[in-house]
Design a protein around this motif. Structure first.
Motif, PDB file in Angstrom:
ATOM      1  N   ALA A 188       8.770 -10.336   2.416  1.00  0.00           N
ATOM      2  CA  ALA A 188       9.676 -10.389   0.955  1.00  0.00           C
ATOM      3  C   ALA A 188       8.873  -8.882   0.354  1.00  0.00           C
ATOM      4  O   ALA A 188       7.920  -8.713   0.438  1.00  0.00           O
TER       5      ALA A 188
ATOM      6  N   ASP B 284       7.239  -8.095  -3.071  1.00  0.00           N
ATOM      7  CA  ASP B 284       7.080  -8.376  -4.651  1.00  0.00           C
ATOM      8  C   ASP B 284       6.632  -8.267  -5.566  1.00  0.00           C
ATOM      9  O   ASP B 284       6.654  -8.495  -6.827  1.00  0.00           O
TER      10      ASP B 284
ATOM     11  N   THR C 183      -6.992 -10.093   4.025  1.00  0.00           N
ATOM     12  CA  THR C 183      -5.889 -11.126   3.045  1.00  0.00           C
ATOM     13  C   THR C 183      -5.722  -9.955   1.521  1.00  0.00           C
ATOM     14  O   THR C 183      -5.197 -10.841   0.852  1.00  0.00           O
ATOM     15  N   GLY C 184      -4.969  -9.434   2.313  1.00  0.00           N
ATOM     16  CA  GLY C 184      -4.332  -8.709   1.644  1.00  0.00           C
ATOM     17  C   GLY C 184      -2.372  -8.894   0.988  1.00  0.00           C
ATOM     18  O   GLY C 184      -2.032 -10.049   1.862  1.00  0.00           O
ATOM     19  N   ALA C 185      -1.829  -7.909   0.409  1.00  0.00           N
ATOM     20  CA  ALA C 185      -0.482  -8.248   0.418  1.00  0.00           C
ATOM     21  C   ALA C 185       0.645  -9.110   1.086  1.00  0.00           C
ATOM     22  O   ALA C 185       1.469  -9.727   1.438  1.00  0.00           O
ATOM     23  N   SER C 186       0.546  -8.403   2.021  1.00  0.00           N
ATOM     24  CA  SER C 186       1.019  -9.158   3.363  1.00  0.00           C
ATOM     25  C   SER C 186       0.560  -9.901   4.197  1.00  0.00           C
ATOM     26  O   SER C 186       1.498 -11.478   5.074  1.00  0.00           O
TER      27      SER C 186
ATOM     28  N   ARG D 176     -12.581 -10.892   3.748  1.00  0.00           N
ATOM     29  CA  ARG D 176     -13.693  -9.634   3.777  1.00  0.00           C
ATOM     30  C   ARG D 176     -13.745 -10.376   1.483  1.00  0.00           C
ATOM     31  O   ARG D 176     -14.668 -10.274   1.516  1.00  0.00           O
ATOM     32  N   THR D 177     -12.501  -9.278   1.420  1.00  0.00           N
ATOM     33  CA  THR D 177     -12.304 -10.146  -0.431  1.00  0.00           C
ATOM     34  C   THR D 177     -11.891 -10.586  -0.973  1.00  0.00           C
ATOM     35  O   THR D 177      -9.977 -10.662  -0.607  1.00  0.00           O
TER      36      THR D 177
ATOM     37  N   LYS E 235      -8.127  -4.395  -7.360  1.00  0.00           N
ATOM     38  CA  LYS E 235      -7.259  -4.447  -6.018  1.00  0.00           C
ATOM     39  C   LYS E 235      -5.661  -4.769  -6.125  1.00  0.00           C
ATOM     40  O   LYS E 235      -5.433  -5.565  -7.492  1.00  0.00           O
ATOM     41  N   ARG E 236      -4.401  -4.518  -5.578  1.00  0.00           N
ATOM     42  CA  ARG E 236      -2.920  -5.581  -6.432  1.00  0.00           C
ATOM     43  C   ARG E 236      -3.305  -6.544  -6.323  1.00  0.00           C
ATOM     44  O   ARG E 236      -3.812  -7.105  -5.719  1.00  0.00           O
TER      45      ARG E 236
ATOM     46  N   ALA F 113      -4.007  -8.164  10.010  1.00  0.00           N
ATOM     47  CA  ALA F 113      -3.069  -7.657   8.430  1.00  0.00           C
ATOM     48  C   ALA F 113      -3.753  -7.050   7.419  1.00  0.00           C
ATOM     49  O   ALA F 113      -4.625  -7.383   6.355  1.00  0.00           O
ATOM     50  N   THR F 114      -4.766  -5.902   8.595  1.00  0.00           N
ATOM     51  CA  THR F 114      -5.831  -5.278   8.081  1.00  0.00           C
ATOM     52  C   THR F 114      -4.992  -4.080   7.495  1.00  0.00           C
ATOM     53  O   THR F 114      -6.132  -2.907   7.510  1.00  0.00           O
ATOM     54  N   GLY F 115      -3.841  -3.576   7.161  1.00  0.00           N
ATOM     55  CA  GLY F 115      -3.436  -2.821   6.032  1.00  0.00           C
ATOM     56  C   GLY F 115      -3.409  -1.610   6.728  1.00  0.00           C
ATOM     57  O   GLY F 115      -2.972  -1.621   7.553  1.00  0.00           O
TER      58      GLY F 115
ATOM     59  N   TRP G  48      -8.002  -0.137  -0.871  1.00  0.00           N
ATOM     60  CA  TRP G  48      -7.276   0.987   0.159  1.00  0.00           C
ATOM     61  C   TRP G  48      -6.955   2.097  -0.663  1.00  0.00           C
ATOM     62  O   TRP G  48      -6.603   3.127  -0.605  1.00  0.00           O
TER      63      TRP G  48
HETATM   64  O1  N01 Z   1      -3.051  -4.210   3.795  1.00  0.00           O
HETATM   65  P1  N01 Z   1      -3.999  -3.882   2.345  1.00  0.00           P
HETATM   66  P2  N01 Z   1      -1.839  -4.814   3.474  1.00  0.00           P
HETATM   67  N1  N01 Z   1     -13.445  -5.838   8.314  1.00  0.00           N
HETATM   68  O2  N01 Z   1      -4.952  -3.109   3.065  1.00  0.00           O
HETATM   69  C1  N01 Z   1      -8.729  -6.596   5.152  1.00  0.00           C
HETATM   70  C2  N01 Z   1       2.501  -2.999   0.573  1.00  0.00           C
HETATM   71  N2  N01 Z   1       2.406  -4.554   0.654  1.00  0.00           N
HETATM   72  O3  N01 Z   1      -0.809  -4.886   4.814  1.00  0.00           O
HETATM   73  O4  N01 Z   1      -9.811  -6.377   0.601  1.00  0.00           O
HETATM   74  C3  N01 Z   1     -12.500  -7.555   7.416  1.00  0.00           C
HETATM   75  O5  N01 Z   1      -3.947  -4.918   1.294  1.00  0.00           O
HETATM   76  C4  N01 Z   1      -8.585  -6.100   4.068  1.00  0.00           C
HETATM   77  O6  N01 Z   1      -9.944  -6.536   3.162  1.00  0.00           O
HETATM   78  P3  N01 Z   1     -10.784  -5.712   1.889  1.00  0.00           P
HETATM   79  C5  N01 Z   1       1.170  -3.342  -0.347  1.00  0.00           C
HETATM   80  O7  N01 Z   1       1.324  -2.237  -1.758  1.00  0.00           O
HETATM   81  C6  N01 Z   1       4.154  -4.894   0.404  1.00  0.00           C
HETATM   82  O8  N01 Z   1      -1.832  -7.037   2.863  1.00  0.00           O
HETATM   83  O9  N01 Z   1     -10.442  -4.281   1.848  1.00  0.00           O
HETATM   84  N3  N01 Z   1     -11.526  -6.834   6.975  1.00  0.00           N
HETATM   85  C7  N01 Z   1      -7.541  -6.769   3.320  1.00  0.00           C
HETATM   86  O10 N01 Z   1      -7.724  -8.143   3.158  1.00  0.00           O
HETATM   87  C8  N01 Z   1      -0.014  -3.152  -0.249  1.00  0.00           C
HETATM   88  O11 N01 Z   1      -0.494  -3.315  -1.279  1.00  0.00           O
HETATM   89  C9  N01 Z   1       4.656  -5.926   0.404  1.00  0.00           C
HETATM   90  O12 N01 Z   1     -11.879  -6.224   1.237  1.00  0.00           O
HETATM   91  C10 N01 Z   1     -10.691  -5.994   6.918  1.00  0.00           C
HETATM   92  C11 N01 Z   1      -6.234  -6.529   4.343  1.00  0.00           C
HETATM   93  O13 N01 Z   1      -7.564  -6.268   5.539  1.00  0.00           O
HETATM   94  C12 N01 Z   1      -0.213  -2.452   0.990  1.00  0.00           C
HETATM   95  O14 N01 Z   1       1.820  -2.967   1.474  1.00  0.00           O
HETATM   96  C13 N01 Z   1       4.332  -6.722   1.114  1.00  0.00           C
HETATM   97  C14 N01 Z   1     -11.098  -5.198   7.356  1.00  0.00           C
HETATM   98  C15 N01 Z   1      -6.190  -5.636   4.535  1.00  0.00           C
HETATM   99  O15 N01 Z   1      -5.346  -5.587   2.869  1.00  0.00           O
HETATM  100  C16 N01 Z   1      -0.685  -2.903   1.673  1.00  0.00           C
HETATM  101  O16 N01 Z   1      -1.089  -4.646   2.279  1.00  0.00           O
HETATM  102  C17 N01 Z   1       3.378  -6.107   2.060  1.00  0.00           C
HETATM  103  C18 N01 Z   1     -12.132  -4.964   7.572  1.00  0.00           C
HETATM  104  N4  N01 Z   1     -13.015  -3.410   8.068  1.00  0.00           N
HETATM  105  C19 N01 Z   1       2.256  -5.420   1.999  1.00  0.00           C
HETATM  106  N5  N01 Z   1     -10.319  -4.090   7.086  1.00  0.00           N
HETATM  107  C20 N01 Z   1       5.956  -6.234  -0.395  1.00  0.00           C
HETATM  108  O17 N01 Z   1       6.025  -7.235  -0.759  1.00  0.00           O
HETATM  109  C21 N01 Z   1      -9.715  -4.447   6.049  1.00  0.00           C
HETATM  110  N6  N01 Z   1     -10.026  -5.407   5.950  1.00  0.00           N
HETATM  111  C22 N01 Z   1       5.990  -5.506  -1.268  1.00  0.00           C
END
Ligand code: N01
Length: 508
Positions: free
Chosen positions: A57, A59, A182-185, A205-206, A291-292, A339-341, A456
């Motif tokens: 969804a 945010d 543990t990011g937005a996704s 991780r964070t 971070k976001r 869910a590593t972005g 990121w």
């Molecule tokens: O990706 P992220 P996302 N080992 O990069 C972890 C948009 N969005 O897909 O925080 C272990 O935020 C990483 O850990 P850390 C929005 O702009 C919008 O969730 O780097 N862990 C983190 O926890 C958002 O900001 C919506 O320490 C590792 C996670 O993976 C952007 O997309 C919804 C790692 C990645 O989180 C990205 O979001 C969803 C490793 N080597 C997304 N590498 C809306 O609702 C990465 N991680 C509009």
């Protein structure tokens, strides 16, 4: 490979998400017919097509996260689910009659600027070629999944997929599943996955800062009101805009204000997590906003459930049957969800965009990281306009606002090129350098730089190449006019032969 076509289109747009579609609509509204939208998928929607993980969804409030010229009175919730946003984009494509300009299943693998013809030559994965005077990238910065090079990942014999490549066919029921990130996704999908699986191991991780999400059903009364009196919806949208815009003060000018919100966020954790050890694990040690900032009402309650475990410190590696956490313990997993972005700081693969003198855009950005002027134009890449390009991302408001600002800029550039019979416009390197020098100086005061985290938004050298460090209305003002003085330009050969642009002179 097919032969180069003789015809040169006016504009080729890559991608049909908010950016590409919005650009196509504005071209259509201005009566331009010589354009095409190249979309690699079989349907439109961009990020809102390809991200369809359970719980996906927006945010940002839907009444703001939508085109200003096509406000939707029927959003079902304040923060709409992915399917509704995708449907909204489908509706826009039909209403503004741009669907017929979209070539689906057309993945552009290479775009090369042809100096002599002053146009872009595009090659698609299936060998199709076309030429266009102007190239607009609507590819976005978050379209390439980032899959970290975890030791042993390729040996893992269970099922695995990235959050953007969700496999709805895979039955999660009764499985032991690991989610990494543990990011937005992640915070959106974890509650939905936890409902189904026998056990969930979440590798963090964070920890993110998470606030409550004011997500409500929009009552029929309001929808009727918005439909019958559209000005009420415009008023609502404006109120949301300024409410969110106020946050830019804290993000970009007074990060100390963020610390005042942290106690509230801590109380939010405390109310929902019973175990003090887990609470400690989930509490970030950096300034809120670095971070976001995430919003969810069901994330912490999910982590508090018996069959969900949170493991700090990230991931050490994989075995054939499971994941090794930072504590060195291996935990079995039937499936791993990454869910590593996204590869946000490397938005384009090498060889994708080749500008003047055969220079690859990846090479041009080698020393500086991705940088552009107004997140849109890059010196040495004439007639290329990037939507949602470097340093246009936001931590506090709607990206659609930034995209619409850039679209207005591109439209003004096109008008100017037509009016002055220009074959090409190429950003002056000094303009790009000065703009980015100031932007990065501005960045130093932001919470993203001072908040003590690694996000990121930063490239490998620690430079924030993703976010706009200011108010969005300032971006709107700066993109209102295309200033030809910022560019080297060449007249169209025919115009130059006829002397039509003699007063400008060629500066290329
Ligand atoms: O990706 P992220 P996302 N080992 O990069 C972890 C948009 N969005 O897909 O925080 C272990 O935020 C990483 O850990 P850390 C929005 O702009 C919008 O969730 O780097 N862990 C983190 O926890 C958002 O900001 C919506 O320490 C590792 C996670 O993976 C952007 O997309 C919804 C790692 C990645 O989180 C990205 O979001 C969803 C490793 N080597 C997304 N590498 C809306 O609702 C990465 N991680 C509009």
């Amino acid at each position: 490979m097919s032969e180069l076509p003789q015809e040169i289109l006016d504009v080729a747009i890559i991608g049909s998400g908010f950016a590409g579609l919005g650009m196509a609509i504005k071209l259509r509204q201005e009566g331009r017919r010589s354009f095409v939208v190249l979309e690699k998928e079989a349907a439109l929607g961009g990020t809102w097509l390809v991200n369809h993980y359970p719980g996906c969804a927006c945010d940002v409030q839907s009444h703001l996260y939508s085109f200003s010229f096509e406000q939707n009175p029927d959003w079902s919730r304040t923060f709409s689910p992915q399917s509704e946003i995708r449907d909204y984009l489908e509706h826009c494509a039909d209403k503004y009659d741009v669907r017929r300009a979209i070539r689906f299943g057309c993945e552009v693998t290479r775009a090369r600027f042809d100096e002599a013809a002053a146009c872009w030559e595009l090659t698609a994965a299936d060998g199709q070629q076309l030429r266009a005077r102007v190239l607009v990238s609507g590819m976005g910065g978050l379209s390439r999944p980032s899959i970290p090079d975890f030791p042993g990942l390729s040996e893992f014999r269970g099922y695995r997929f990235h959050s953007q490549q969700w496999d709805h066919e895979y039955p999660l029921e009764g499985k032991r599943v690991a989610v990494i990130g543990t990011g937005a996704s992640a915070i959106q999908l974890v509650p939905r996955v936890a409902e189904k699986v026998a056990h969930l191991d979440l590798y963090q991780r964070t920890p993110p800062w998470v606030l409550s999400k004011p997500d409500f059903r929009v009552a029929p009364f309001w929808r009727r009101l918005f439909r019958q009196m559209p000005w009420t919806q415009r008023l609502f949208r404006t109120a949301i805009y300024w409410h969110l815009e106020g946050r830019a003060f804290a993000f970009t000018r007074f990060p100390a204000v963020m610390k005042l919100i942290q106690p509230m966020a801590r109380r939010f954790i405390a109310r929902q997590i019973r175990d003090p050890a887990l609470r400690a694990k989930l509490t970030p040690d950096y300034t809120l906003g670095c971070k976001r900032v995430l919003m969810a009402n069901d994330y912490y309650p999910t982590l508090d459930r018996e069959h969900v475990d949170v493991h700090s410190g990230g991931v050490k590696g994989f075995t054939a049957t499971g994941v090794i956490g930072a504590d060195g313990l291996e935990r079995p997993a039937d499936a791993v969800i990454l869910a590593t972005g996204f590869a946000a700081t490397e938005p384009l693969p090498p060889g994708a965009i080749i500008g003047r003198d055969g220079v690859d855009i990846v090479e041009a950005w080698k020393d500086t990281g991705p940088e552009a002027y107004l997140g849109c134009t890059v010196a040495g890449f004439p007639n290329l306009f990037i939507l949602a390009g470097p340093n246009t991302g936001l931590g506090h408001s709607s990206m659609v606002f930034m995209i619409e600002s850039q679209i207005a800029y591109v439209m003004d550039a096109l008008r100017r090129m037509d009016q002055d019979n220009l074959a090409s416009v190429d950003l002056k390197p000094a303009v790009q350098a000065e703009y980015n020098r100031r932007l990065q100086r501005r960045m130093q005061r932001t919470v993203w730089e001072t908040g003590g985290c690694r996000s990121w938004y930063m490239d490998a050298g620690g430079k924030n190449v993703a976010l706009w460090p200011n108010f969005t209305w300032q971006f709107r003002l700066r993109t209102r006019r295309f200033r030809l003085n910022d560019y080297d330009w060449r007249p169209h050969p025919r115009a130059s032969a006829s002397g039509a642009v003699a007063t400008h002179g060629a500066q290329a």
